[in-house]
Design an enzyme around this catalytic site. Structure first.
Site, PDB file in Angstrom:
ATOM      1  N   GLY A  42       0.832  -1.216   0.000  1.00 56.88           N
ATOM      2  CA  GLY A  42       0.000   0.000   0.000  1.00 56.88           C
ATOM      3  C   GLY A  42       0.859   1.255   0.000  1.00 56.88           C
ATOM      4  N   HIS A  43       1.865   1.261   0.863  1.00 56.98           N
ATOM      5  CA  HIS A  43       2.774   2.414   0.892  1.00 56.98           C
ATOM      6  C   HIS A  43       3.531   2.524  -0.430  1.00 56.98           C
ATOM      7  CE1 HIS A  43       2.651   1.329   5.333  1.00 56.98           C
ATOM      8  NE2 HIS A  43       2.319   2.603   5.371  1.00 56.98           N
ATOM      9  N   GLN A 185      -8.484  11.180   6.551  1.00 52.06           N
ATOM     10  CA  GLN A 185      -7.178  11.841   6.619  1.00 52.06           C
ATOM     11  C   GLN A 185      -6.867  12.558   5.306  1.00 52.06           C
ATOM     12  OE1 GLN A 185      -3.583  10.033   8.454  1.00 52.06           O
ATOM     13  NE2 GLN A 185      -3.031   9.516   6.369  1.00 52.06           N
ATOM     14  N   SER A 217      -2.480  -3.004   5.737  1.00 51.33           N
ATOM     15  CA  SER A 217      -2.256  -2.086   6.859  1.00 51.33           C
ATOM     16  C   SER A 217      -1.093  -2.616   7.684  1.00 51.33           C
ATOM     17  CB  SER A 217      -3.514  -2.019   7.731  1.00 51.33           C
ATOM     18  OG  SER A 217      -3.192  -1.470   8.991  1.00 51.33           O
TER      19      SER A 217
HETATM   20  P1  AMP Z   1       0.653   4.891   7.648  1.00 53.59           P
HETATM   21  O1  AMP Z   1       2.057   4.413   7.584  1.00 53.59           O
HETATM   22  O2  AMP Z   1      -0.324   3.850   8.054  1.00 53.59           O
HETATM   23  O3  AMP Z   1       0.511   6.190   8.403  1.00 53.59           O
HETATM   24  O4  AMP Z   1       0.245   5.227   6.158  1.00 53.59           O
HETATM   25  C1  AMP Z   1       1.005   6.110   5.371  1.00 53.59           C
HETATM   26  C2  AMP Z   1       0.265   6.379   4.104  1.00 53.59           C
HETATM   27  O5  AMP Z   1       0.026   5.158   3.425  1.00 53.59           O
HETATM   28  C3  AMP Z   1      -1.103   7.031   4.335  1.00 53.59           C
HETATM   29  O6  AMP Z   1      -1.320   8.006   3.334  1.00 53.59           O
HETATM   30  C4  AMP Z   1      -2.050   5.864   4.188  1.00 53.59           C
HETATM   31  O7  AMP Z   1      -3.327   6.239   3.767  1.00 53.59           O
HETATM   32  C5  AMP Z   1      -1.336   5.076   3.111  1.00 53.59           C
HETATM   33  N1  AMP Z   1      -1.773   3.680   3.130  1.00 53.59           N
HETATM   34  C6  AMP Z   1      -1.725   2.809   4.163  1.00 53.59           C
HETATM   35  N2  AMP Z   1      -2.268   1.630   3.816  1.00 53.59           N
HETATM   36  C7  AMP Z   1      -2.684   1.767   2.524  1.00 53.59           C
HETATM   37  C8  AMP Z   1      -3.343   0.907   1.595  1.00 53.59           C
HETATM   38  N3  AMP Z   1      -3.690  -0.332   1.914  1.00 53.59           N
HETATM   39  N4  AMP Z   1      -3.612   1.393   0.363  1.00 53.59           N
HETATM   40  C9  AMP Z   1      -3.267   2.669   0.024  1.00 53.59           C
HETATM   41  N5  AMP Z   1      -2.664   3.522   0.851  1.00 53.59           N
HETATM   42  C10 AMP Z   1      -2.368   3.084   2.090  1.00 53.59           C
END
Ligand code: AMP
Length: 312
Positions: A42-43, A185, A217
């Site tokens: 995702g990241h 967010q 996630s």
């Molecule tokens: P985090 O590390 O969880 O704070 O996420 C960092 C970024 O990655 C944020 O913009 C999240 O929305 C994005 N993100 C996390 N998981 C996913 C996913 N499964 N698909 C797309 N973006 C994601």
């Protein structure tokens, strides 16, 4: 053929800003992907999206204490910095800089990170409150921050908007990419950028899912195999709701009830399930315009969020 690109790792905010300014002086545009690390596809998909828009790329890896309440999972938030670097190197085109600060609330006055200001990850688990000489400026997106996740996490978006502002001021990007997985967010940051006249383009990038539909996630690692299986009810029921809306079922309450039932039957505990306008995030009774069905639910000790856009 060139091998994988090793990113430059910067921990100091002044050095980070200098790097960005030197890139800009060379006429290069800068993309930023803010993350809390423990990276997954995702990241990486956000980085791939960033590659479409700018010439050089910064990924920040920083677990922001300012968005965790004392009772939340700051101290157990997973991390694997070396693994993260390897994953970033696997993305075609790679990343130029990984910005990995130790403590973005340390202003060199020794007043935060102690028992009073409390921002340590291990031990003290706090949002940077009452730091005295420490940090006391917060960015709030007054209405958008209140609903959905904001109801059960009242200081969360204050922390997010503030850390993103700090990252924007340090990295000075042209474009920043956020995942639609965290839909609220993304909308909050977009509104903040508009309202405060940041000269930064915000891109919302689609949710990356595992093959079986579970939204990726960093927290999924805390799910037991059984909880993980049960958590599939989230995406499955959201997809069914979208299909039902496509067949003309436009009453939000009915769609929400069906999803709540499915997730509860699977053993999930609902935090919220709402159908809201895609822009204003206000609840809608009937789907007559583009909406997003947002849900947060607990499986065991893990709180998962997911959503699905419905065009209306
Ligand atoms: P985090 O590390 O969880 O704070 O996420 C960092 C970024 O990655 C944020 O913009 C999240 O929305 C994005 N993100 C996390 N998981 C996913 C996913 N499964 N698909 C797309 N973006 C994601």
């Amino acid at each position: 053929m060139e091998g994988p690109k090793e990113p430059k790792i910067i921990t100091d905010k002044n050095e980070m800003r200098e790097w960005s300014r030197s890139m800009r002086a060379q006429g290069k545009t800068i993309g930023l992907v803010p993350t809390m690390g423990f990276l997954h596809q995702g990241h990486l998909s956000l980085l791939e999206e960033a590659h479409k828009h700018t010439q050089v790329f910064v990924v920040s890896i920083y677990v922001n204490p300012g968005q965790f309440s004392p009772n939340e999972d700051l101290s157990t938030y997973p991390s694997d910095f070396n693994g993260d670097i390897k994953k970033l190197m696997s993305v075609p085109g790679g990343v130029d800089v990984v910005f990995h600060p130790h403590n973005l609330y340390d202003y060199g006055m020794g007043s935060v990170g102690n028992s009073e200001g409390g921002i340590e990850r291990d031990g003290v688990v706090s949002c940077v409150e009452d730091g005295g000489l420490g940090h006391e400026t917060w960015v709030r997106v007054e209405r958008l921050e209140k609903g959905l996740c904001g109801k059960s996490r009242p200081i969360f978006f204050r922390g997010v908007a503030t850390i993103v502002t700090k990252l924007f001021n340090i990295v000075e990007p042209d474009v920043a990419v956020f995942g639609k997985k965290d839909y609220q967010q993304w909308r909050i940051i977009t509104r903040m950028v508009r309202d405060l006249d940041f000269s930064i383009k915000i891109i919302g990038s689609d949710i990356a899912r595992e093959k079986d539909g579970l939204a990726m996630s960093s927290r999924n690692v805390h799910l037991s195999p059984d909880e993980r299986e049960k958590a599939l009810s989230i995406n499955r029921s959201l997809s069914k709701a979208k299909a039902a809306a496509g067949m003309g079922q436009m009453n939000s309450r009915d769609l929400i009830n069906t999803v709540i039932e499915s997730v509860q039957e699977a053993g999930g505990k609902i935090d919220y399930a709402e159908i809201v306008d895609q822009e204003s995030l206000k609840a809608v009774e009937k789907i007559t315009s583009p909406v997003v069905f947002c849900i947060a639910a607990w499986f065991g000790k893990v709180r998962l969020i997911d959503n699905i856009e419905i065009s209306g």
